[in-house]
Design an enzyme around this catalytic site. Structure first.
Site, mmCIF file in Angstrom:
data_model
loop_
_atom_site.group_PDB
_atom_site.id
_atom_site.type_symbol
_atom_site.label_atom_id
_atom_site.label_comp_id
_atom_site.label_asym_id
_atom_site.label_seq_id
_atom_site.Cartn_x
_atom_site.Cartn_y
_atom_site.Cartn_z
ATOM 1 C CD GLU A 170 -2.622 1.150 2.658
ATOM 2 O OE1 GLU A 170 -2.329 0.352 3.576
ATOM 3 O OE2 GLU A 170 -3.594 1.922 2.710
ATOM 4 C CD GLU A 176 -0.159 7.425 7.605
ATOM 5 O OE1 GLU A 176 -0.207 6.188 7.618
ATOM 6 O OE2 GLU A 176 -1.167 8.139 7.472
ATOM 7 C CG ASP A 203 -5.896 4.537 2.046
ATOM 8 O OD1 ASP A 203 -6.600 5.537 1.832
ATOM 9 O OD2 ASP A 203 -5.786 4.014 3.182
ATOM 10 C CG HIS A 206 -2.246 6.722 2.263
ATOM 11 N ND1 HIS A 206 -1.681 7.451 3.286
ATOM 12 C CD2 HIS A 206 -2.788 5.622 2.838
ATOM 13 C CE1 HIS A 206 -1.875 6.811 4.435
ATOM 14 N NE2 HIS A 206 -2.545 5.697 4.191
ATOM 15 C CG HIS A 231 -7.469 0.551 2.482
ATOM 16 N ND1 HIS A 231 -6.291 0.523 3.208
ATOM 17 C CD2 HIS A 231 -8.054 -0.671 2.664
ATOM 18 C CE1 HIS A 231 -6.175 -0.666 3.788
ATOM 19 N NE2 HIS A 231 -7.214 -1.405 3.473
ATOM 20 N NE ARG A 237 -6.664 7.255 6.598
ATOM 21 C CZ ARG A 237 -5.657 6.465 6.842
ATOM 22 N NH1 ARG A 237 -4.867 6.731 7.855
ATOM 23 N NH2 ARG A 237 -5.408 5.412 6.104
ATOM 24 C CD GLU A 266 -6.997 1.507 6.452
ATOM 25 O OE1 GLU A 266 -6.127 0.744 6.863
ATOM 26 O OE2 GLU A 266 -6.732 2.485 5.710
HETATM 27 C C1 LER Z 1 -2.295 3.668 7.261
HETATM 28 O O1 LER Z 1 -2.453 5.025 7.097
HETATM 29 C C2 LER Z 1 -3.160 2.905 6.328
HETATM 30 O O2 LER Z 1 -3.735 3.405 5.392
HETATM 31 C C3 LER Z 1 -3.306 1.464 6.607
HETATM 32 O O3 LER Z 1 -3.962 0.791 5.590
HETATM 33 C C4 LER Z 1 -1.927 0.933 6.849
HETATM 34 O O4 LER Z 1 -1.820 -0.202 7.503
HETATM 35 MN MN MN Z 2 -5.077 2.201 4.113
#
Ligand code: LER
Ligand code: MN
Length: 298
Positions: A170, A176, A203, A206, A231, A237, A266
């Site tokens: 990911e 991070e 994700d 991100h 994600h 977020r 998530e």
């Molecule tokens: C962390 O920011 C994240 O997106 C998770 O999926 C990481 O384990």
């Molecule tokens: Mn994630």
């Protein structure tokens, strides 16, 4: 008591885009900022089904403490599937990461990843995620840390292939981690590892920070045949619709490129873990076919 749902889903099971959400398994006793739903494990499964989710992404820390057969049965009884096993809770629980500072801890982290792969096979999860569990190159103080990371992935992929499980790297934002921020970097890593078991997890939170064209990054991963998992989290977020990520454009691209897999929530449990889950499915079901949204009156 495990409850049984008599109602069958009213839409075909082969719908290519499926929606899941990240929940903790009972071994995780610390707070994880991106896990959803309140209550016992069984209550969370029941609520996920009633909200209209297709599956759950399990955030597991210590697979050895879990009874995989029991968990598998519970999930089946709630007419859900396991979309993924997330390694995201391991660091928070045990301060273990693949690139942790203490060299003597690193083999323990690798062993834990192998355990997660075994657990995935036991509960029928298609893949294990590698997000924040990888840690940071800088923590190792070792110039060769990137190559070490590649070697660890080779070893884990070999085990994953034997177990019929995939691994999904990911890309995370620069605040991070210091290794793999974009899909392009993930694809380079995947080439270096050279295993069919390794793919990309995008994700949206991100990608919004790191990708020049976030929505196009899905196409890039798919063209390389490595788009394994997604994600969901808005630009801030929060649940989709609460920020400025273009989920409409994303779903259009996913349908165009023929992505078949999960979109897994998530995200921050705000205003609370249950409502964030409800808000997410309400927005996503307008874009992805499925059962009508059912408001919960519990
Ligand atoms: C962390 O920011 C994240 O997106 C998770 O999926 C990481 O384990
Ligand atoms: Mn994630």
């Amino acid at each position: 008591m495990v409850s049984h749902h008599q109602n069958q889903k009213k839409y075909p099971d082969d719908n290519p885009l499926k929606i899941s959400l990240a929940i903790l398994t009972p071994d995780v006793t610390v707070e994880i900022p991106v896990a959803l739903l309140n209550g016992t494990f069984d209550e969370r499964l029941g609520r996920a089904f009633r909200l209209g989710y297709d599956g759950v992404e399990l955030m597991v820390a210590r697979p050895a403490e879990l009874n995989a057969a029991e968990i598998s049965l519970q999930i089946k009884q709630h007419a859900l599937k396991v979309s993924a096993i997330s390694s995201g809770a391991v660091y928070k629980m045990d301060k273990l990461s693949l690139l942790c500072a203490d060299q003597t801890e690193r083999p323990k982290a690798v062993a834990r990843l192998l355990e997660l792969v075994d657990f995935a096979a036991l509960v029928g999860a298609p893949l294990v995620t590698i997000g924040s569990f990888r840690g940071k190159l800088a923590w190792t103080g070792n110039e060769d840390a990137y190559n070490y990371f590649v070697e660890v992935l080779k070893l884990t992929c070999a085990h994953a292939v034997k177990q019929g499980v995939l691994l999904a790297i990911e890309p995370l934002n620069r605040y991070e981690t210091d290794v793999i921020h974009t899909v392009s970097e993930a694809l380079t890593l995947i080439n270096q590892v050279g295993s069919p078991a390794l793919g990309v997890l995008i994700d949206t939170f991100h990608a919004n920070i790191e990708e020049a064209q976030p929505v196009e990054s899905f196409r890039k991963a798919k063209q390389a045949n490595r788009l394994f998992h997604i994600h969901l989290g808005d630009s801030n977020r929060l649940p989709p619709g609460q920020g400025h990520f273009d989920f409409v454009a994303m779903v259009a691209v996913l349908q165009e490129i023929g992505y078949s897999g999960y979109l897994s929530a998530e995200l921050l449990p705000q205003p609370d873990p249950d409502r964030a889950a409800a808000m997410t499915i309400q927005v996503m079901r307008k874009l992805v076919p499925g059962p009508d949204f059912v408001e919960e009156n519990e």
